[in-house]
Design a protein around this motif. Structure first.
Motif, PDB file in Angstrom:
ATOM      1  N   PHE A 142      -4.261 -11.133  -0.674  1.00  0.00           N
ATOM      2  CA  PHE A 142      -5.792 -11.636  -0.749  1.00  0.00           C
ATOM      3  C   PHE A 142      -6.141 -12.446  -1.914  1.00  0.00           C
ATOM      4  O   PHE A 142      -5.627 -12.372  -2.813  1.00  0.00           O
ATOM      5  N   GLU A 143      -7.108 -13.082  -1.780  1.00  0.00           N
ATOM      6  CA  GLU A 143      -8.051 -13.817  -2.806  1.00  0.00           C
ATOM      7  C   GLU A 143      -9.086 -13.101  -3.239  1.00  0.00           C
ATOM      8  O   GLU A 143      -9.713 -12.482  -2.603  1.00  0.00           O
TER       9      GLU A 143
ATOM     10  N   ILE B 149      -7.713   5.875   2.641  1.00  0.00           N
ATOM     11  CA  ILE B 149      -6.690   5.740   3.625  1.00  0.00           C
ATOM     12  C   ILE B 149      -5.302   6.050   2.867  1.00  0.00           C
ATOM     13  O   ILE B 149      -4.812   5.544   1.832  1.00  0.00           O
ATOM     14  N   GLU B 150      -4.348   6.979   3.398  1.00  0.00           N
ATOM     15  CA  GLU B 150      -3.358   7.369   3.166  1.00  0.00           C
ATOM     16  C   GLU B 150      -2.405   6.297   3.107  1.00  0.00           C
ATOM     17  O   GLU B 150      -2.524   5.288   3.979  1.00  0.00           O
ATOM     18  N   PRO B 151      -0.890   6.158   2.353  1.00  0.00           N
ATOM     19  CA  PRO B 151      -0.353   5.100   2.310  1.00  0.00           C
ATOM     20  C   PRO B 151       0.440   4.634   3.616  1.00  0.00           C
ATOM     21  O   PRO B 151       0.713   5.697   4.233  1.00  0.00           O
ATOM     22  N   THR B 152       0.246   3.342   3.774  1.00  0.00           N
ATOM     23  CA  THR B 152       0.956   2.937   5.112  1.00  0.00           C
ATOM     24  C   THR B 152       2.097   2.011   4.883  1.00  0.00           C
ATOM     25  O   THR B 152       2.911   1.723   5.743  1.00  0.00           O
TER      26      THR B 152
ATOM     27  N   GLN C  22      -5.598  -5.249   6.480  1.00  0.00           N
ATOM     28  CA  GLN C  22      -4.054  -5.335   6.398  1.00  0.00           C
ATOM     29  C   GLN C  22      -3.655  -4.025   6.062  1.00  0.00           C
ATOM     30  O   GLN C  22      -2.497  -3.938   6.638  1.00  0.00           O
ATOM     31  N   ILE C  23      -4.053  -2.999   5.483  1.00  0.00           N
ATOM     32  CA  ILE C  23      -3.376  -2.014   5.286  1.00  0.00           C
ATOM     33  C   ILE C  23      -3.280  -1.294   6.545  1.00  0.00           C
ATOM     34  O   ILE C  23      -2.417  -0.860   6.846  1.00  0.00           O
TER      35      ILE C  23
ATOM     36  N   HIS D  49       0.877  -1.117   0.002  1.00  0.00           N
ATOM     37  CA  HIS D  49       0.081   0.003  -0.094  1.00  0.00           C
ATOM     38  C   HIS D  49       1.069   1.363  -0.077  1.00  0.00           C
ATOM     39  O   HIS D  49       1.520   1.762   0.978  1.00  0.00           O
ATOM     40  N   LEU D  50       1.139   1.775  -1.096  1.00  0.00           N
ATOM     41  CA  LEU D  50       2.164   3.182  -1.338  1.00  0.00           C
ATOM     42  C   LEU D  50       1.423   4.067  -1.762  1.00  0.00           C
ATOM     43  O   LEU D  50       2.056   5.326  -1.982  1.00  0.00           O
TER      44      LEU D  50
END
Length: 132
Positions: free
Chosen positions: A100-101, A91-94, A128-129, A84-85
């Motif tokens: 995930f499937e 949601i801002e990058p973490t 997850q993020i 997550h960029l």
């Protein structure tokens, strides 16, 4: 383009996630493509969504686990992994890794994907993020 099987058409589309070759989508999607899971009513809208996904997850990678064909439909089951960029659903990058499937059904007519119905586990991705 030589005649492709329906499974090859779906596999070719998912390769775009890995290559970012957005123009290739025209090989696989009908111009009036409809995504029943998102408010998409054209191939250009699908390209826009792909670009947004790549902005949020520039290193996204797809592995196809299964393609099941019946009549003019192909079911995709696969795994995605990414970092997550970029901003995603507010949601801002973490920098968090996500895996995930996903499941998706594609309707194919005249060598083009005309419709799809998909399930991406959004709550799993968001958890997850956030590192939950």
């Amino acid at each position: 383009m030589a005649d492709l099987t329906n499974k090859e058409i779906v596999a070719g589309f998912f390769e775009i996630y890995n290559t970012k070759d957005y123009e290739a989508i025209h090989q696989y999607f009908a111009p009036d493509y409809i995504d029943h899971g998102l408010p998409l009513q054209s191939v250009e809208a699908a390209i826009k969504i792909l670009k947004l996904i790549h902005q949020s997850f520039p290193d996204i990678h797809v592995v196809i686990d299964e393609l099941i064909e019946e009549n003019n439909k192909v079911v995709f089951r696969g795994r995605f992994s990414a970092t997550h960029l970029g901003e995603f659903v507010g949601i801002e990058p973490t920098g968090e890794k996500v895996e995930f499937e996903a499941l998706e059904i594609f309707k194919i007519e005249n060598q083009k994907i005309t419709e799809s119905w998909g399930y991406w586990p959004l709550s799993t991705i968001i958890n997850q993020i956030r590192g939950d």
